[in-house]
Motif scaffolding. Structure first.
Motif, PDB file in Angstrom:
ATOM      1  N   ALA A  39      10.057   9.704 -44.540  1.00 53.68           N
ATOM      2  CA  ALA A  39      11.215   8.801 -44.533  1.00 53.68           C
ATOM      3  C   ALA A  39      11.962   8.891 -43.210  1.00 53.68           C
ATOM      4  CB  ALA A  39      12.147   9.133 -45.692  1.00 53.68           C
ATOM      5  N   LYS A  40      12.005  10.086 -42.624  1.00 56.64           N
ATOM      6  CA  LYS A  40      12.643  10.246 -41.318  1.00 56.64           C
ATOM      7  C   LYS A  40      11.891   9.444 -40.257  1.00 56.64           C
ATOM      8  CE  LYS A  40      14.028  13.702 -37.881  1.00 56.64           C
ATOM      9  NZ  LYS A  40      14.036  15.148 -37.532  1.00 56.64           N
ATOM     10  N   ALA A  41      10.559   9.418 -40.342  1.00 54.63           N
ATOM     11  CA  ALA A  41       9.774   8.648 -39.376  1.00 54.63           C
ATOM     12  C   ALA A  41      10.085   7.156 -39.490  1.00 54.63           C
ATOM     13  CB  ALA A  41       8.285   8.900 -39.597  1.00 54.63           C
ATOM     14  N   VAL A  42      10.209   6.656 -40.728  1.00 55.96           N
ATOM     15  CA  VAL A  42      10.581   5.254 -40.923  1.00 55.96           C
ATOM     16  C   VAL A  42      11.990   5.000 -40.399  1.00 55.96           C
ATOM     17  CG1 VAL A  42      11.050   3.474 -42.653  1.00 55.96           C
ATOM     18  CG2 VAL A  42       9.036   4.924 -42.877  1.00 55.96           C
ATOM     19  N   GLN A  43      12.900   5.920 -40.716  1.00 54.34           N
ATOM     20  CA  GLN A  43      14.273   5.795 -40.231  1.00 54.34           C
ATOM     21  C   GLN A  43      14.313   5.728 -38.710  1.00 54.34           C
ATOM     22  OE1 GLN A  43      16.770   9.119 -41.350  1.00 54.34           O
ATOM     23  NE2 GLN A  43      18.103   8.796 -39.590  1.00 54.34           N
ATOM     24  N   SER A  44      13.549   6.586 -38.048  1.00 55.95           N
ATOM     25  CA  SER A  44      13.529   6.612 -36.590  1.00 55.95           C
ATOM     26  C   SER A  44      12.954   5.318 -36.024  1.00 55.95           C
ATOM     27  CB  SER A  44      12.711   7.812 -36.116  1.00 55.95           C
ATOM     28  OG  SER A  44      12.634   7.842 -34.710  1.00 55.95           O
ATOM     29  N   LEU A  45      11.848   4.841 -36.610  1.00 54.61           N
ATOM     30  CA  LEU A  45      11.229   3.605 -36.132  1.00 54.61           C
ATOM     31  C   LEU A  45      12.172   2.420 -36.288  1.00 54.61           C
ATOM     32  CD1 LEU A  45       8.579   2.241 -35.110  1.00 54.61           C
ATOM     33  CD2 LEU A  45       8.058   1.802 -37.524  1.00 54.61           C
ATOM     34  N   LEU A  46      12.782   2.304 -37.468  1.00 56.65           N
ATOM     35  CA  LEU A  46      13.699   1.196 -37.702  1.00 56.65           C
ATOM     36  C   LEU A  46      15.004   1.382 -36.941  1.00 56.65           C
ATOM     37  CD1 LEU A  46      13.084   0.493 -41.497  1.00 56.65           C
ATOM     38  CD2 LEU A  46      12.069  -0.611 -39.497  1.00 56.65           C
ATOM     39  N   GLY A  47      15.340   2.626 -36.625  1.00 56.90           N
ATOM     40  CA  GLY A  47      16.497   2.861 -35.774  1.00 56.90           C
ATOM     41  C   GLY A  47      16.266   2.322 -34.372  1.00 56.90           C
ATOM     42  N   ASP A  48      15.055   2.544 -33.850  1.00 56.11           N
ATOM     43  CA  ASP A  48      14.715   1.979 -32.548  1.00 56.11           C
ATOM     44  C   ASP A  48      14.785   0.454 -32.596  1.00 56.11           C
ATOM     45  OD1 ASP A  48      14.332   4.462 -31.450  1.00 56.11           O
ATOM     46  OD2 ASP A  48      12.164   4.476 -31.751  1.00 56.11           O
ATOM     47  N   HIS A  49      14.318  -0.116 -33.710  1.00 48.43           N
ATOM     48  CA  HIS A  49      14.367  -1.578 -33.856  1.00 48.43           C
ATOM     49  C   HIS A  49      15.811  -2.060 -33.848  1.00 48.43           C
ATOM     50  CE1 HIS A  49      14.282  -5.472 -35.932  1.00 48.43           C
ATOM     51  NE2 HIS A  49      13.057  -5.599 -35.424  1.00 48.43           N
ATOM     52  N   GLN A  50      16.677  -1.379 -34.599  1.00 48.42           N
ATOM     53  CA  GLN A  50      18.074  -1.790 -34.649  1.00 48.42           C
ATOM     54  C   GLN A  50      18.761  -1.601 -33.298  1.00 48.42           C
ATOM     55  OE1 GLN A  50      19.677  -3.458 -36.710  1.00 48.42           O
ATOM     56  NE2 GLN A  50      21.839  -3.166 -36.162  1.00 48.42           N
ATOM     57  N   ASP A  51      18.405  -0.538 -32.583  1.00 49.43           N
ATOM     58  CA  ASP A  51      18.957  -0.350 -31.238  1.00 49.43           C
ATOM     59  C   ASP A  51      18.567  -1.517 -30.332  1.00 49.43           C
ATOM     60  OD1 ASP A  51      20.116   2.018 -31.954  1.00 49.43           O
ATOM     61  OD2 ASP A  51      18.578   3.299 -31.045  1.00 49.43           O
ATOM     62  N   SER A  52      17.346  -1.997 -30.510  1.00 48.72           N
ATOM     63  CA  SER A  52      16.901  -3.147 -29.716  1.00 48.72           C
ATOM     64  C   SER A  52      17.706  -4.392 -30.073  1.00 48.72           C
ATOM     65  CB  SER A  52      15.409  -3.404 -29.946  1.00 48.72           C
ATOM     66  OG  SER A  52      14.992  -4.554 -29.256  1.00 48.72           O
ATOM     67  N   VAL A  53      17.967  -4.576 -31.356  1.00 48.23           N
ATOM     68  CA  VAL A  53      18.780  -5.730 -31.782  1.00 48.23           C
ATOM     69  C   VAL A  53      20.171  -5.667 -31.159  1.00 48.23           C
ATOM     70  CG1 VAL A  53      19.896  -6.836 -33.770  1.00 48.23           C
ATOM     71  CG2 VAL A  53      17.511  -6.058 -33.941  1.00 48.23           C
TER      72      VAL A  53
END
Length: 498
Positions: A432-446
């Motif tokens: 779940a942390k890996a998903v959180q990190s990946l989607l965190g990068d996505h949100q940072d890009s947004v």
């Protein structure tokens, strides 16, 4: 003004008062006798020992080369940060602030007086550099509370020189042990003094029993996050790197735990506390998110070839970041000194000391905790599926952000369940942390793309080139596309352990 230094030391005791020959320690060429100094220290705490219970020591000391006020904050075994303030009759404001989260509104009283004759030795290498300071302390302790009481003992302290290699202390300890010297059972002089002058026999505070029920496990996790907030308070006040972020994470873990385990803790009680934790996270986040955005854009600019830099982009970024800053260290300190924050800490104490347990809290942990974790996992699965079905654009970005928040909650729920569920919960938390990190990068890009649009508008209005902002925008679009492309693979690991 207070000064801080990292103190790495070990304490020893023996059945005789002398110091073994330390010239045989590898690296030590000379042992220099620095003479005897007389130290007189008064230690302060609340009447119920809140500082000592948290491993903090606060003293006013005369004698030696560092007379003044000293506050020692635990970092790890044998490692403490020592904050020093000049000698004064009353406790300096800077040190009082650093213990406020522990002391709250309780008075700080003199509890122990220690008078020591310190016989000092310096261990030097072949170039005359200081490796460590060794002290043989003959201590006389006087309890200043209750019916008083006295004690005396001799101990050996070995303190590593600033910047020294902690492995050197292992070599010194090997030599001391060979001479019959043993590590001290007490972590500090004041702790030993209180124990040996305690009319009740020196019993320390009772440790919480090992978790047995579902409620025990959830409360252990809640207690750990409450302690993290208290322990990080001084670091935030001192602007220690990453301390604000870590305190925010502790508030999020608490809020997530309250939401994930309503069958264990009554949300009628935890929801108001969660609302205050959300407020605190918001106060801690003032400027934090802005700094992350600015650092991300600045790093991207550093990677661009000079030919792609058009216009005063760096100065524009600095001006934009400065204009959007909404807080300051002074403002955050005022929040931590304010009544609302201190009332939140009291509310957390009440929740831990008198938890609002529901019937499921008394049940065996495996079934209760696993059910809560599976529920969060199912919600996360639904959000990920919903986001992946949406076409690229704003709606998908929002859905992925919601999935990120749910991944975080699933991770924290699994973390709390690890002591009871073991490897499966640990694997889920990690995935779940890996998903959180990946989607965190996505949100940072947004968020970065929104910032770049704002910067481009300001640059255009000022007659500056917007070319570079467009280049960076395109790169962020590709970053987001890569995150979305990686999601199925990363998500597959979470689905497999859920």
């Amino acid at each position: 003004m207070a000064d801080k230094k990292r103190e790495i030391e070990r304490k020893y005791e023996s059945d005789y008062s002398g110091l073994p020959d330390l010239t045989g320690v590898a690296g030590v060429v000379t042992v220099v006798d620095r003479g005897v100094v007389h130290l007189d220290a008064t230690y302060y705490d609340t009447a119920d020992g809140r500082l000592g219970g948290a491993g903090l020591t606060l003293r006013r000391r005369t004698g030696g080369t560092d007379a003044g006020w000293h506050l020692k904050l635990p970092v790890g075994p044998g490692v403490r940060d020592e904050i020093h303030a000049p000698l004064s009759r009353t406790l300096p404001h800077a040190l009082a602030a650093l213990v406020r989260s522990r002391a709250r509104d309780a008075a700080l009283l003199p509890v122990v007086r220690l008078r020591s004759e310190r016989d000092l030795r310096h261990l030097l290498d072949g170039d005359g550099r200081l490796l460590a300071e060794v002290a043989v302390d003959a201590v006389r302790a006087e309890r200043l509370t209750g019916d008083g009481g006295e004690a005396q003992w001799t101990e050996i302290e070995v303190e590593l020189a600033d910047g020294g290699d902690p492995a050197f202390l292992d070599r010194v300890e090997k030599r001391l042990r060979a001479a019959g010297v043993r590590p001290s059972a007490a972590a500090s002089k004041v702790g030993r003094a209180l124990a040996e002058t305690d009319p009740d026999g020196g019993r320390g505070p009772e440790r919480p029993p090992a978790p047995v029920t579902a409620g025990d496990h959830v409360l252990a996790y809640v207690r750990a996050q409450r302690e993290a907030i208290l322990a990080l308070d001084p670091a935030v006040r001192q602007d220690t790197p990453d301390s604000v972020h870590r305190m925010r994470v502790a508030t999020r873990r608490l809020r997530s735990t309250f939401r994930s385990y309503p069958a264990v803790l009554d949300r009628a009680v935890t929801d108001p506390v969660a609302a205050e934790l959300k407020w605190l996270a918001g106060e801690l986040g003032v400027d934090r998110d802005q700094e992350v955005l600015t650092d991300r854009i600045a790093a991207a600019l550093d990677e661009l070839p000079r030919a792609l830099l058009a216009g005063p982009v760096r100065s524009r970024l600095r001006a934009w970041s400065h204009a959007r800053r909404g807080g300051s260290r002074r403002r955050l300190t005022a929040v931590l000194d304010g009544p609302r924050y201190l009332e939140l800490l009291v509310a957390l104490d009440r929740l831990v000391d008198g938890p609002p347990l529901r019937p499921a809290a008394a049940k065996k942990p495996a079934k209760v905790l696993a059910k809560a974790v599976r529920k969060d996992h199912r919600k996360l699965s639904a959000l990920v599926a919903e986001a992946r079905e949406l076409p690229p654009g704003h709606a998908r970005d929002v859905a992925l952000h919601e999935a990120r928040k749910k991944a975080k909650r699933t991770r924290y729920a699994a973390e709390a369940a690890v002591p009871a569920l073991g490897a499966p919960a640990k694997a889920l938390a990690r995935s779940a942390k890996a998903v959180q990190s990946l989607l965190g990068d996505h949100q940072d890009s947004v968020m970065t793309r929104e910032a770049l649009r704002d910067l481009a508008r300001q640059a255009h209005a000022a007659g500056e080139s917007t070319f570079t902002y467009g280049v960076l925008y395109g790169r962020e679009e590709r970053n987001a596309e890569r995150s979305e492309a990686e999601l199925p693979q990363v998500w597959g690991k979470v689905r497999g352990v859920g």
